[in-house]
Write a protein that holds these residues in place. Structure first.
Motif, PDB file in Angstrom:
ATOM      1  N   ASP A  56       0.864  -1.181   0.000  1.00 15.51           N
ATOM      2  CA  ASP A  56       0.000   0.000   0.000  1.00 15.51           C
ATOM      3  C   ASP A  56       0.897   1.227   0.000  1.00 15.51           C
ATOM      4  O   ASP A  56       1.682   1.399   0.919  1.00 15.51           O
ATOM      5  CB  ASP A  56      -0.909  -0.024   1.227  1.00 15.51           C
ATOM      6  N   LYS A  57       0.785   2.035  -1.026  1.00 17.41           N
ATOM      7  CA  LYS A  57       1.524   3.295  -1.068  1.00 17.41           C
ATOM      8  C   LYS A  57       0.568   4.451  -1.331  1.00 17.41           C
ATOM      9  O   LYS A  57       0.956   5.483  -1.861  1.00 17.41           O
ATOM     10  CB  LYS A  57       2.647   3.252  -2.091  1.00 17.41           C
ATOM     11  N   SER A  58      -0.666   4.255  -0.912  1.00 24.97           N
ATOM     12  CA  SER A  58      -1.707   5.226  -1.203  1.00 24.97           C
ATOM     13  C   SER A  58      -1.500   6.574  -0.519  1.00 24.97           C
ATOM     14  O   SER A  58      -2.054   7.579  -0.952  1.00 24.97           O
ATOM     15  CB  SER A  58      -3.070   4.666  -0.802  1.00 24.97           C
ATOM     16  N   GLY A  59      -0.700   6.609   0.544  1.00 20.70           N
ATOM     17  CA  GLY A  59      -0.512   7.846   1.272  1.00 20.70           C
ATOM     18  C   GLY A  59       0.667   8.685   0.803  1.00 20.70           C
ATOM     19  O   GLY A  59       0.831   9.827   1.267  1.00 20.70           O
ATOM     20  N   LEU A  60       1.473   8.175  -0.078  1.00 23.03           N
ATOM     21  CA  LEU A  60       2.618   8.953  -0.561  1.00 23.03           C
ATOM     22  C   LEU A  60       2.091  10.191  -1.282  1.00 23.03           C
ATOM     23  O   LEU A  60       1.290  10.084  -2.202  1.00 23.03           O
ATOM     24  CB  LEU A  60       3.488   8.117  -1.489  1.00 23.03           C
ATOM     25  N   PRO A  61       2.537  11.383  -0.882  1.00 26.93           N
ATOM     26  CA  PRO A  61       1.916  12.616  -1.390  1.00 26.93           C
ATOM     27  C   PRO A  61       2.223  12.950  -2.834  1.00 26.93           C
ATOM     28  O   PRO A  61       1.454  13.683  -3.464  1.00 26.93           O
ATOM     29  CB  PRO A  61       2.441  13.703  -0.441  1.00 26.93           C
ATOM     30  N   SER A  62       3.339  12.460  -3.345  1.00 27.11           N
ATOM     31  CA  SER A  62       3.659  12.740  -4.746  1.00 27.11           C
ATOM     32  C   SER A  62       4.648  11.708  -5.237  1.00 27.11           C
ATOM     33  O   SER A  62       5.155  10.894  -4.460  1.00 27.11           O
ATOM     34  CB  SER A  62       4.251  14.150  -4.880  1.00 27.11           C
ATOM     35  N   ASP A  63       4.927  11.757  -6.540  1.00 26.46           N
ATOM     36  CA  ASP A  63       5.892  10.796  -7.097  1.00 26.46           C
ATOM     37  C   ASP A  63       7.324  11.148  -6.724  1.00 26.46           C
ATOM     38  O   ASP A  63       8.257  10.459  -7.126  1.00 26.46           O
ATOM     39  CB  ASP A  63       5.723  10.668  -8.604  1.00 26.46           C
ATOM     40  N   ARG A  64       7.513  12.205  -5.945  1.00 25.77           N
ATOM     41  CA  ARG A  64       8.851  12.501  -5.438  1.00 25.77           C
ATOM     42  C   ARG A  64       9.205  11.614  -4.245  1.00 25.77           C
ATOM     43  O   ARG A  64      10.364  11.555  -3.844  1.00 25.77           O
ATOM     44  CB  ARG A  64       8.937  13.970  -5.019  1.00 25.77           C
ATOM     45  N   PHE A  65       8.189  10.976  -3.692  1.00 25.63           N
ATOM     46  CA  PHE A  65       8.381  10.124  -2.528  1.00 25.63           C
ATOM     47  C   PHE A  65       8.467   8.671  -2.982  1.00 25.63           C
ATOM     48  O   PHE A  65       7.613   8.191  -3.738  1.00 25.63           O
ATOM     49  CB  PHE A  65       7.215  10.279  -1.538  1.00 25.63           C
ATOM     50  N   PHE A  66       9.471   7.988  -2.459  1.00 22.75           N
ATOM     51  CA  PHE A  66       9.692   6.603  -2.838  1.00 22.75           C
ATOM     52  C   PHE A  66      10.195   5.844  -1.622  1.00 22.75           C
ATOM     53  O   PHE A  66      11.040   6.329  -0.883  1.00 22.75           O
ATOM     54  CB  PHE A  66      10.730   6.559  -3.965  1.00 22.75           C
ATOM     55  N   ALA A  67       9.658   4.649  -1.383  1.00 26.92           N
ATOM     56  CA  ALA A  67      10.097   3.841  -0.244  1.00 26.92           C
ATOM     57  C   ALA A  67      10.463   2.449  -0.729  1.00 26.92           C
ATOM     58  O   ALA A  67       9.880   1.940  -1.695  1.00 26.92           O
ATOM     59  CB  ALA A  67       9.011   3.757   0.817  1.00 26.92           C
ATOM     60  N   GLU A  68      11.416   1.853  -0.053  1.00 27.07           N
ATOM     61  CA  GLU A  68      11.821   0.500  -0.403  1.00 27.07           C
ATOM     62  C   GLU A  68      12.222  -0.279   0.836  1.00 27.07           C
ATOM     63  O   GLU A  68      12.598   0.316   1.858  1.00 27.07           O
ATOM     64  CB  GLU A  68      12.979   0.528  -1.408  1.00 27.07           C
ATOM     65  N   ARG A  69      12.161  -1.589   0.704  1.00 25.99           N
ATOM     66  CA  ARG A  69      12.540  -2.502   1.790  1.00 25.99           C
ATOM     67  C   ARG A  69      13.043  -3.787   1.110  1.00 25.99           C
ATOM     68  O   ARG A  69      12.408  -4.829   1.183  1.00 25.99           O
ATOM     69  CB  ARG A  69      11.329  -2.793   2.690  1.00 25.99           C
ATOM     70  N   PRO A  70      14.165  -3.710   0.457  1.00 20.16           N
ATOM     71  CA  PRO A  70      14.593  -4.755  -0.486  1.00 20.16           C
ATOM     72  C   PRO A  70      14.797  -6.139   0.117  1.00 20.16           C
ATOM     73  O   PRO A  70      14.592  -7.137  -0.567  1.00 20.16           O
ATOM     74  CB  PRO A  70      15.889  -4.200  -1.071  1.00 20.16           C
ATOM     75  N   GLU A  71      15.202  -6.217   1.373  1.00 17.78           N
ATOM     76  CA  GLU A  71      15.469  -7.529   1.971  1.00 17.78           C
ATOM     77  C   GLU A  71      14.488  -7.845   3.089  1.00 17.78           C
ATOM     78  O   GLU A  71      14.718  -8.774   3.870  1.00 17.78           O
ATOM     79  CB  GLU A  71      16.915  -7.585   2.462  1.00 17.78           C
ATOM     80  N   GLY A  72      13.431  -7.058   3.171  1.00 17.71           N
ATOM     81  CA  GLY A  72      12.406  -7.351   4.152  1.00 17.71           C
ATOM     82  C   GLY A  72      12.765  -6.962   5.567  1.00 17.71           C
ATOM     83  O   GLY A  72      12.084  -7.385   6.508  1.00 17.71           O
ATOM     84  N   SER A  73      13.814  -6.148   5.734  1.00 15.78           N
ATOM     85  CA  SER A  73      14.128  -5.690   7.087  1.00 15.78           C
ATOM     86  C   SER A  73      14.240  -4.165   7.068  1.00 15.78           C
ATOM     87  O   SER A  73      13.225  -3.489   7.177  1.00 15.78           O
ATOM     88  CB  SER A  73      15.392  -6.348   7.613  1.00 15.78           C
ATOM     89  N   VAL A  74      15.445  -3.633   6.864  1.00 15.32           N
ATOM     90  CA  VAL A  74      15.656  -2.183   6.839  1.00 15.32           C
ATOM     91  C   VAL A  74      14.862  -1.558   5.691  1.00 15.32           C
ATOM     92  O   VAL A  74      14.741  -2.138   4.603  1.00 15.32           O
ATOM     93  CB  VAL A  74      17.154  -1.871   6.681  1.00 15.32           C
ATOM     94  N   SER A  75      14.326  -0.377   5.963  1.00 12.99           N
ATOM     95  CA  SER A  75      13.581   0.356   4.929  1.00 12.99           C
ATOM     96  C   SER A  75      14.169   1.756   4.769  1.00 12.99           C
ATOM     97  O   SER A  75      14.688   2.339   5.726  1.00 12.99           O
ATOM     98  CB  SER A  75      12.109   0.458   5.303  1.00 12.99           C
ATOM     99  N   THR A  76      14.059   2.279   3.566  1.00 15.20           N
ATOM    100  CA  THR A  76      14.501   3.643   3.283  1.00 15.20           C
ATOM    101  C   THR A  76      13.369   4.405   2.624  1.00 15.20           C
ATOM    102  O   THR A  76      12.736   3.906   1.691  1.00 15.20           O
ATOM    103  CB  THR A  76      15.730   3.642   2.350  1.00 15.20           C
ATOM    104  N   LEU A  77      13.125   5.588   3.125  1.00 15.89           N
ATOM    105  CA  LEU A  77      12.179   6.517   2.500  1.00 15.89           C
ATOM    106  C   LEU A  77      13.005   7.605   1.820  1.00 15.89           C
ATOM    107  O   LEU A  77      13.821   8.259   2.456  1.00 15.89           O
ATOM    108  CB  LEU A  77      11.258   7.132   3.549  1.00 15.89           C
ATOM    109  N   LYS A  78      12.803   7.727   0.534  1.00 19.12           N
ATOM    110  CA  LYS A  78      13.568   8.705  -0.238  1.00 19.12           C
ATOM    111  C   LYS A  78      12.632   9.802  -0.736  1.00 19.12           C
ATOM    112  O   LYS A  78      11.529   9.516  -1.217  1.00 19.12           O
ATOM    113  CB  LYS A  78      14.258   8.028  -1.417  1.00 19.12           C
ATOM    114  N   ILE A  79      13.090  11.020  -0.611  1.00 22.13           N
ATOM    115  CA  ILE A  79      12.344  12.153  -1.126  1.00 22.13           C
ATOM    116  C   ILE A  79      13.240  12.891  -2.114  1.00 22.13           C
ATOM    117  O   ILE A  79      14.336  13.329  -1.756  1.00 22.13           O
ATOM    118  CB  ILE A  79      11.904  13.117  -0.004  1.00 22.13           C
ATOM    119  N   GLN A  80      12.764  12.997  -3.320  1.00 21.33           N
ATOM    120  CA  GLN A  80      13.539  13.672  -4.352  1.00 21.33           C
ATOM    121  C   GLN A  80      13.100  15.125  -4.474  1.00 21.33           C
ATOM    122  O   GLN A  80      11.930  15.465  -4.238  1.00 21.33           O
ATOM    123  CB  GLN A  80      13.340  12.960  -5.693  1.00 21.33           C
TER     124      GLN A  80
END
Lengths: 114, 115
Positions: A56-80
């Motif tokens: 669910d990424k319905s709350g991300l305010p714009s396409d400048r926001f991107f989140a990932e959790r590639p190995e199912g543990s640590v997550s990164t939220l990136k804002i461009q």
């Protein structure tokens, strides 16, 4: 045991810069959530991961926001290309359960865009 | 859509006196409701939860809340305030049966405890 940790705790970015915010959930927690908390407001849901899948990424305010959790543990939220309206506290939460409303929150990262 | 309204942005009490933090909810189904507390520089902590069992819910640190469907309320109370209770309190509803993980927060009530 260790709780949810987030880094950095404080981040100042100039408008237009990219930022990356890190979340270390409680070990073994399958669910991970990001929230945005503007000054004087309650947190607002951004996105939900179940293991490495972003369900669910319905709350991300714009396409400048991107989140990932590639190995199912640590997550990164990136804002461009940060904007002033991105200034907020970004909260991460995790849960040992699937689609769970019982969530354990980290202390947050306060982002200030100048 | 589900929502919560916290009726007071700030509440001030004297130490040892009762605490009442008010919350009204709007929900199209039987909701799951929560109270979270946020101390400065600390993560949000779950105080208590209501999930359609007993309407009077007891939480940590002596707090409790009563679910009143007829009044659509879920007020938080504590008989005697302690200095350490000073914090921001959030009333929360889960979004729905298909997205119960999506927590919807009220705007918060800041509790001040006077010595």
């Amino acid at each position: 045991g260790a709780g949810v940790s987030q880094s950095p705790r404080y981040k100042v970015a100039k408008r237009g810069q990219d930022v990356a915010l890190r979340c270390d959930p409680i070990s073994g927690h399958v669910s991970l959530f990001w929230y945005q908390q503007a000054l004087g407001q309650g947190p607002e849901f951004l996105t939900y991961f179940q293991n490495e899948a972003q369900l669910d990424k319905s709350g991300l305010p714009s396409d400048r926001f991107f989140a990932e959790r590639p190995e199912g543990s640590v997550s990164t939220l990136k804002i461009q290309r940060t904007q002033q309206e991105d200034s907020a506290v970004y909260l991460c939460a995790s849960s040992p359960l699937l689609q769970a409303y019982e969530q354990y929150f980290g202390p947050g990262t306060r982002l200030t865009v100048t | 859509a589900q929502s919560v309204t916290q009726l007071d942005s700030h509440v001030s009490v004297s130490e040892g006196t009762p605490v009442l933090l008010r919350c009204n909810y709007s929900s199209s189904y039987s909701p799951s409701l929560f109270w979270y507390v946020q101390h400065p520089n600390k993560g949000l902590q779950l105080l208590l939860k209501y999930t359609s069992a007993a309407t009077l819910v007891k939480g940590i640190n002596g707090f409790e809340a009563e679910f009143k469907k007829s009044e659509t309320s879920f007020h938080l109370t504590k008989p005697s305030a302690h200095m350490s209770d000073a914090a921001e309190y959030f009333c929360v509803v889960s979004d729905g049966e298909d997205s119960s993980y999506k927590l919807i927060f009220g705007s918060g009530t800041r509790l001040l405890v006077r010595p």
